[in-house]
Scaffold this active site. Structure first.
Site, short mmCIF file in Angstrom:
data_model
loop_
_atom_site.label_atom_id
_atom_site.label_comp_id
_atom_site.label_asym_id
_atom_site.label_seq_id
_atom_site.Cartn_x
_atom_site.Cartn_y
_atom_site.Cartn_z
N ASN A 99 0.84 -1.20 0.00
CA ASN A 99 0.00 0.00 0.00
C ASN A 99 0.87 1.25 0.00
O ASN A 99 2.06 1.20 -0.32
CB ASN A 99 -0.91 -0.01 1.23
N CYS B 51 2.10 2.79 2.46
CA CYS B 51 3.12 2.83 3.50
C CYS B 51 3.89 1.53 3.64
O CYS B 51 4.62 1.35 4.62
CB CYS B 51 2.49 3.17 4.86
N GLU C 270 3.09 -1.51 4.49
CA GLU C 270 2.82 -2.51 5.53
C GLU C 270 1.66 -3.44 5.18
O GLU C 270 1.52 -4.49 5.78
CB GLU C 270 2.56 -1.84 6.89
#
Length: 958
Positions: free
Chosen positions: A563, A565, A567
């Site tokens: 995604n 970020c 994670e």
């Protein structure tokens, strides 16, 4: 003082502003000049100047006296303003222009004070000379008593470290005729905020003043004798009705027993907020009507809790349970949930992932989906590997493709245009697999040079790297780039299956059966990846195979990207936009007496898991593909924050084996309780629809999947496999009840929600022990409170220590008077060797079914160090990494520091030229025959890398 005029000895006299005549006192001149010097170099008033400066003060004082004595004698005495004029003149004549400026500002401030107030014979404030402008335009006289009462109330109990009178005096300096009540509060808060570096108790003062602002807006002007708690509970039902009438709250909130709900409110918990947390929720989280906040902090938490509980059978009981977890800072939902829970559009999910098909209609559908998802505060991750490469044949038009880059420019501009409902900037990350023929242009997207039509300055990018590429880098082999229209199945393959098919395509290319391909040394492409990462902060390094091989959902699809970020690791396809619902455990809130409180952690994780699962059914889905995916698989992402604070609380340095062990054991506990909680929810609510055939169903837990990765990779995963809890309990529960959620754990960055509750971000080490944080709410001094507490316990917290920490740029390492144990405990991010961050992350990763946003820090980067760091991350089994951060040019303000007091250059001065140690090669270096294939990694341009340019408040930081 006496002087001689026309042979007559006279006494020099001074005419005060009130008309009194007093004798001239030369000591007062000397004191005033010394005070100006101290203010300029940042010394306390009670600290002596160095001998050289004291000599200059004496010389200037004598010159002022000479100038005054040379004036014609007057029976009315010398005017005070004349003496002050003489001080200014002599300061400038002696070349001390900055000190003169200080003195001039001092005079102006005190002139303003005199205009604002007068004093009676007892020294009390009397009639003001300014008026306050109210919201309706009317004016009323300024009431100094009210101002003093508010400040003294805010300082109550903190008098040992905070001066209410100083705050009163500084606030007066900001007043003017026609000032508004809001501006007066702002002046009081700024006066407190500017002193936080002196003592963290000033943060509490600023927070109390900020609460007054919030209460005035949400509850109306309160009588001093009214009890805040009583008013808060009494007005709760009015808040609900007002919010519903203004279309800010959902009418369903009326269905609650509001009397029972209001009785559960605990307004005293407002005192736990740090100032910046209150400022943050005031600016962007508290609901407002035409700019006026209608929520107090406890209304805010209760609104979120009620919004997450309204499908529960016993919704009041559950809402209160959720509220108690949120308002005590044990767990915090992610920003979209905090924004939208309980509102008319409850878009509560954090992350959306999509795959783009090689079809023009679908390409622009994804762009449109991005816009709709971003509107409601979603962070986006797009997989673009399917798009055919530049110069590929277009069958329909018999033309040639322009490749993937022009479409990414459109994605970039869409993120700018749709800025998450006007609350924060839109944010998207685009992923591309490393065998794509356009990958080299993809690496250049964030460069500041070149054709701007082929640059995406506001979009994040990430490499999606197969293990085979890392093996080729390690072995010094070649790498072949292909166009996806000729190798479409590579996109859905991973591990050994990918390797076999990729090598087959290489053979076909050698036989002349592939139309488009390019072969280059794997190390050359790896070098370009690291070089661009160093230069621009992008693309991030993420790995395809560990993300897929260890995925619980490998039976129903493929993880094509992460995604925004890095994670979240969920399957995507043309028919499914993956969705994840996030929240984070506050680790330090679960440390008791230097140990992890497992009973408390179990309770928190169990309740939080229920909250996250509820999001899926309550959520507003902007696209049908997102709804379809989320309700089929029901993934959630339980994360954590405050890890560094937890280490400090147990007395452990991040750079230690003890920290690695704590990372292991704490993540094991979270994993244990989160998986068990999901299984217990399945017993109550049923398993998710695609459970059958999943790794859970096959009895494979995250800790077990490491062995699968080793098998697929053909290399050992260098991470400890030990356990401490009885995992058979979890296995038995899953076997009996199944799982409610396909995925349960992911560690997000949490920059914003950790700020709200006042803990360290996510799994991050301390950035600096003292620094200025900039975000959408302004610039705020940040001081490591635990460090201050420990220094106070050692009797070391004083003005000298503050000055030393500022001089050494927020680091304790070079301050000899600090005990070594504390210097090690409070190492900052750039002082902690990256290996410790990676070792801690690897221990966590063995327990996590998704990933973690792992920032890596390097104080003095080189190509070799970067190579070693990322190879270590890969060999220890990490799935993704996030930002590469190096020291930036922005430092703590040092204009008030006497740098001559310190004999050693701090690292921030030494590093200003550190990049000259890195050899420069801006061309495309190649590996010479017989040379070390990794040698070119020692060549990196000496440019400071860029980190997040979205100011820390985008979705990428929670």
């Amino acid at each position: 003082m006496t002087t001689v005029t026309s042979g007559v000895t006279t006494t020099l006299e001074v005419r005060k502003r009130d008309g009194r005549i007093i004798s001239f006192d030369a000591v007062r001149v000397h004191y005033a000049i010394g005070k100006a010097f101290r203010a300029e170099i940042g010394l306390p008033e009670d600290q002596e100047l160095e001998n050289s400066l004291e000599a200059q003060v004496k010389s200037i004082s004598e010159a002022v006296i000479d100038q005054i004595e040379s004036r014609p004698f007057s029976r009315d005495g010398v005017d005070v303003e004349t003496i002050q004029d003489a001080v200014e003149i002599q300061l400038m004549r002696h070349g001390h222009f900055s000190v003169a400026r200080r003195y001039i500002l001092y005079r102006e401030e005190h002139a303003k004070l005199r205009a604002l107030r007068a004093a009676d014979s007892d020294g009390n404030l009397i009639a003001p000379r300014i008026n306050i402008k109210q919201e309706d335009g009317t004016k009323e006289p300024f009431d100094s008593t009210r101002l003093r009462r508010r400040i003294y109330s805010a300082v109550r109990g903190l008098e040992q470290n905070c001066s209410a009178e100083e705050l009163v005096e500084e606030t007066y300096r900001s007043l003017y005729d026609g000032i508004t009540p809001q501006e007066i509060y702002r002046a009081m808060i700024l006066a407190s905020r500017s002193r936080i570096e002196r003592d963290p108790d000033y943060d509490k003062v600023a927070a109390r003043l900020m609460l007054m602002v919030i209460y005035n807006e949400a509850l109306g002007r309160l009588h001093p004798k009214e009890d805040i708690a009583d008013v808060t509970r009494r007005e709760f039902s009015n808040y609900i009705e007002t919010g519903i009438a203004a279309d800010r709250l959902a009418p369903r909130l009326r269905e609650y027993d509001l009397e029972r709900i209001s009785a559960a409110l605990r307004p005293e918990r407002d005192a736990a907020f740090p100032y910046l947390g209150l400022q943050t929720i005031y600016d962007r989280y508290l609901l407002h009507i035409e700019g006026r906040r209608i929520e107090t902090p406890q209304y805010f938490w209760m609104r979120v809790a009620m919004g997450l509980a309204w499908n529960e059978e016993n919704k009041e009981e559950r809402a209160i349970e959720f509220y108690n977890i949120l308002s005590t800072f044990r767990f915090t939902s992610a920003t979209p949930t905090l924004f939208n829970s309980g509102t008319l559009h409850p878009q509560l999910s954090s992350c959306y992932l999509s795959t783009v098909d090689d079809d023009l209609e679908h390409i622009f559908k994804v762009v449109s989906d991005n816009a709709m998802l971003s509107k409601w505060a979603g962070g986006l991750g797009n997989d673009w590997t399917n798009i055919r490469a530049t110069n590929s044949h277009i069958k329909g038009t018999n033309g040639q493709s322009q490749g993937v880059i022009p479409f990414l420019k459109v994605v970039n501009d869409t993120a700018i245009a749709v800025n998450q409902g006007g609350k924060r900037k839109g944010a998207v990350c685009s992923y591309l697999e490393s065998w794509h023929l356009d990958v080299e242009e993809f690496l250049d997207l964030r460069k500041n040079t070149g054709d701007d039509r082929r640059r995406t300055h506001d979009m994040h990018t990430a490499n999606w790297i197969p293990d085979l590429f890392m093996k080729r880098v390690r072995d010094g082999g070649d790498w072949t780039l292909f166009s996806p229209d000729e190798t479409s199945d590579l996109h859905d393959l991973c591990g050994s299956a990918f390797q076999a098919r990729y090598e087959e395509y290489e053979r076909l290319a050698d036989e002349g059966k592939m139309r488009l391909f390019r072969r280059l040394p794997a190390n050359e492409l790896w070098r370009k990846m690291l070089t661009r990462l160093f230069e621009t902060g992008h693309p991030w390094i993420t790995w395809k195979d560990p993300s897929n091989v260890r995925s619980p959902q490998d039976h129903v699809g493929v993880v094509h990207s992460s995604n925004l970020c890095t994670e979240i690791l969920l399957n995507t396809s043309k028919d499914e936009i993956a969705v994840c619902n996030l929240g984070s455990i506050n680790m330090v809130a679960h440390v008791k007496n230097g140990e992890l409180d497992l009973d408390k952690l179990r309770e928190t994780v169990t309740t939080a898991s229920r909250m996250l699962d509820n999001v899926i059914d309550i959520n507003y889905y902007p696209t049908p593909e997102a709804k379809n995916s989320n309700q089929r698989h029901r993934p959630v992402g339980m994360g954590l924050m405050g890890f560094q604070d937890a280490l400090s609380a147990i007395g452990v340095s991040y750079a230690s084996q003890e920290a690695v062990e704590f990372a292991d054991r704490s993540m094991e506990a979270i994993s244990y309780f989160a998986i068990l909680a999901s299984s217990q929810l399945a017993a109550e609510r049923g398993s998710y629809p695609t459970y059958e055939g999943s790794k859970w169903d096959r009895g494979i837990l995250p800790i077990d999947s490491l062995e699968l990765l080793e098998q697929e990779r053909g290399l050992p995963i260098e991470v400890d496999r030990s356990t401490t809890l009885d995992w058979q309990v979890v296995r038995d529960s899953i076997r009996e009840h199944g799982m409610r959620n396909s995925n349960v754990m992911a560690i997000a960055p949490t920059a914003t929600i950790s700020t709200i509750v006042g803990v360290s971000q996510s799994i991050e080490p301390t950035y600096k022990n003292l620094f200025v944080k900039s975000n959408l709410s302004g610039e705020f001094p940040q001081l490591n409170l635990r460090m201050v507490q420990d220094l106070k316990a050692e009797g070391l917290w004083d003005s000298d220590m503050v000055e030393a920490i500022k001089y050494y740029d927020g680091e304790l390492t070079e301050i000899d008077r600090v005990p070594e144990e504390l210097r090690l405990r409070y190492l900052t991010a750039f002082e902690v060797e990256p290996k410790w961050l990676i070792e801690c992350a690897a221990r966590r990763q063995k327990w996590i079914d998704m990933g973690q946003s792992l920032n890596l820090y390097m104080a003095q980067p080189s190509g070799r160090k970067l190579h070693d760091m990322y190879m270590l991350a890969w060999t220890t089994g990490l799935k993704t990494t996030y930002y590469l951060r190096t020291l930036s040019a922005t430092q703590v303000e040092k204009s008030t520091i006497d740098v001559n007091r310190f004999g050693i250059q701090p690292r921030w001065m030494k590093n200003s030229s550190a990049s000259s140690d890195i050899r420069v090669d801006r061309g495309e270096a190649a590996v010479e025959p017989g040379a070390d294939p990794n040698a070119i990694l020692d060549q990196l341009p000496p440019e400071q890398p860029k980190t997040c340019n979205l100011d820390g408040d985008c979705e990428s930081c929670q």
